[in-house]
Design a protein around this motif. Structure first.
Motif, mmCIF file in Angstrom:
data_model
loop_
_atom_site.group_PDB
_atom_site.id
_atom_site.type_symbol
_atom_site.label_atom_id
_atom_site.label_comp_id
_atom_site.label_asym_id
_atom_site.label_seq_id
_atom_site.Cartn_x
_atom_site.Cartn_y
_atom_site.Cartn_z
ATOM 1 N N VAL A 84 -0.064 5.617 0.809
ATOM 2 C CA VAL A 84 -0.362 4.206 1.043
ATOM 3 C C VAL A 84 0.756 3.610 1.896
ATOM 4 O O VAL A 84 1.843 4.187 2.038
ATOM 5 N N LEU A 85 0.487 2.471 2.496
ATOM 6 C CA LEU A 85 1.503 1.795 3.293
ATOM 7 C C LEU A 85 2.702 1.439 2.405
ATOM 8 O O LEU A 85 2.530 1.096 1.228
ATOM 9 N N PRO A 86 3.903 1.507 2.938
ATOM 10 C CA PRO A 86 5.112 1.328 2.122
ATOM 11 C C PRO A 86 5.160 0.042 1.318
ATOM 12 O O PRO A 86 5.656 0.033 0.182
ATOM 13 N N ASP A 87 4.651 -1.061 1.873
ATOM 14 C CA ASP A 87 4.723 -2.343 1.160
ATOM 15 C C ASP A 87 3.896 -2.352 -0.124
ATOM 16 O O ASP A 87 4.108 -3.206 -0.986
ATOM 17 N N PHE A 88 2.945 -1.434 -0.244
ATOM 18 C CA PHE A 88 2.107 -1.394 -1.433
ATOM 19 C C PHE A 88 2.527 -0.310 -2.434
ATOM 20 O O PHE A 88 1.970 -0.235 -3.521
ATOM 21 N N LYS A 89 3.483 0.489 -2.074
ATOM 22 C CA LYS A 89 3.907 1.573 -2.963
ATOM 23 C C LYS A 89 4.697 1.001 -4.146
ATOM 24 O O LYS A 89 5.682 0.280 -3.953
ATOM 25 N N GLU A 90 4.252 1.296 -5.348
ATOM 26 C CA GLU A 90 4.896 0.797 -6.582
ATOM 27 C C GLU A 90 4.985 -0.733 -6.596
ATOM 28 O O GLU A 90 5.895 -1.303 -7.193
ATOM 29 N N ALA A 91 4.048 -1.401 -5.950
ATOM 30 C CA ALA A 91 4.077 -2.867 -5.887
ATOM 31 C C ALA A 91 3.327 -3.469 -7.074
ATOM 32 O O ALA A 91 2.263 -2.984 -7.457
ATOM 33 N N SER A 92 3.863 -4.527 -7.640
ATOM 34 C CA SER A 92 3.167 -5.273 -8.684
ATOM 35 C C SER A 92 1.996 -6.031 -8.070
ATOM 36 O O SER A 92 1.878 -6.140 -6.834
ATOM 37 N N TYR A 93 1.138 -6.602 -8.923
ATOM 38 C CA TYR A 93 0.050 -7.413 -8.383
ATOM 39 C C TYR A 93 0.589 -8.679 -7.729
ATOM 40 O O TYR A 93 -0.007 -9.194 -6.776
#
Length: 246
Positions: free
Chosen positions: A171-180
Motif C-alpha cells: 500500500v502507499l506509505p501514508d496508509f501503512k499502519e495508519a489509524s482511521y
C-alpha cells in the motif's frame, strides 16, 4: 470590519450533533424495547448534522445570499452516471448553481465497516456532479464550488494504527499502519489535492466532551476557518459576477 470566524457557532453544532444522537438512540430503544446493534439507530435517525448544515446556511446568508437562494431541502441535482443526487446544502440563484456541500459523520466503535463506504460515496458524488457540469447539465457562468465536511469520532479505536493486507502489492506509505484518524486526514487532503472538492473540513470529537461542543482539527489544511473562507469566497465571487452582468 473583521471577518467572523463562527467558532462559537461551530462548537454549538458539535454539541447539537452529540445531544441529538443520544436522544435518537434513547427514543429508538423506548419504541422497540431493544437498541439497534452497534450504533445503527444513531446512524439511521438523521438530523444529527443539521446544526452544521444550518451554520453554513447562516454563513451564506451573512455573505449576501437570501433565504430563497439557500436550500436545505429540495436539494436534488442532476448527475452524469445517475439521474440525480441529493446534496445536504445547495446554493442556487438566478439559474446558477453556486455551491453544493456534503456533510458526513463517522461514529464507532466499528470504524472499519464504514470507512470504505464513506470514501466511495465522496468520490462518486464529486465525480458525478463535476462530470454533469462538464456535460452542460447546469447552465453556469461560474464553476460550482463543492465542499466536503466530515466529523469523525475521537475514540481509542479510531486513533489506533490498523494493519492492512498486502497480498500482491504494498500500500502507499501514508496508509501503512495508519489509524482511521490518519486515513481520514489523507482521504480529505487528497479529495482537494485531486480537485474533486474545492475544500474539505475534518473535525475530531469525542462523545464524552462533544456534548459541551469540544472538537479538534487534525490538519491546518482541513480546518474550519479555511473551509468556511473558501465557501465565502465562492459566494462573494458569484455575487460580484452577478452584479457585473446586470
Amino acid at each position: 470590519m473583521k471577518a467572523r470566524n463562527y467558532k462559537n457557532e461551530l462548537a454549538e453544532a458539535v454539541a447539537y450533533f452529540w445531544k441529538k444522537r443520544t436522544v435518537q438512540s434513547e427514543k429508538q430503544g423506548e419504541a422497540s424495547g431493544t437498541k439497534d446493534a452497534g450504533n445503527r439507530s444513531s446512524v439511521t435517525g438523521g438530523a444529527q448534522l443539521d446544526g452544521f448544515i444550518e451554520l453554513f446556511a447562516k454563513i451564506a446568508r451573512d455573505s449576501g445570499l437570501t433565504d430563497s437562494e439557500i436550500h436545505m431541502k429540495e436539494t436534488t441535482l442532476p448527475g452524469y452516471y445517475r439521474p440525480t443526487k441529493e446534496w445536504d446544502l445547495v446554493l442556487y440563484a438566478d439559474g446558477d448553481l453556486i455551491a453544493s456541500v456534503e456533510f458526513k459523520s463517522h461514529i464507532g466503535p466499528s470504524f472499519g465497516n464504514n470507512f470504505n463506504n464513506r470514501v466511495e460515496e465522496a468520490l462518486g458524488s464529486a465525480t458525478d456532479l463535476r462530470t454533469a457540469y462538464r456535460e452542460g447539465a447546469m447552465k453556469q457562468s461560474i464553476k460550482p464550488w463543492m465542499g466536503y465536511f466530515m466529523l469523525l469520532e475521537d475514540h481509542p479505536k479510531s486513533a489506533t494504527p490498523v494493519k492492512v493486507r498486502e497480498p500482491y502489492f504494498p500500500v502507499l506509505p501514508d496508509f501503512k499502519e495508519a489509524s482511521y484518524q490518519r486515513r481520514y486526514v489523507e482521504f480529505c487532503r487528497r479529495l482537494v489535492l485531486e480537485g474533486l472538492y474545492d475544500s474539505a473540513c475534518l473535525l475530531f470529537s469525542a462523545e464524552s466532551t462533544g456534548r459541551s461542543g469540544d472538537f479538534t482539527e487534525p490538519s491546518t489544511g482541513l480546518d474550519f476557518i479555511q473551509f468556511s473562507a473558501s465557501f465565502i469566497g465562492a459566494i462573494t465571487a458569484f455575487i460580484q459576477n452577478r452584479d457585473m452582468r446586470r
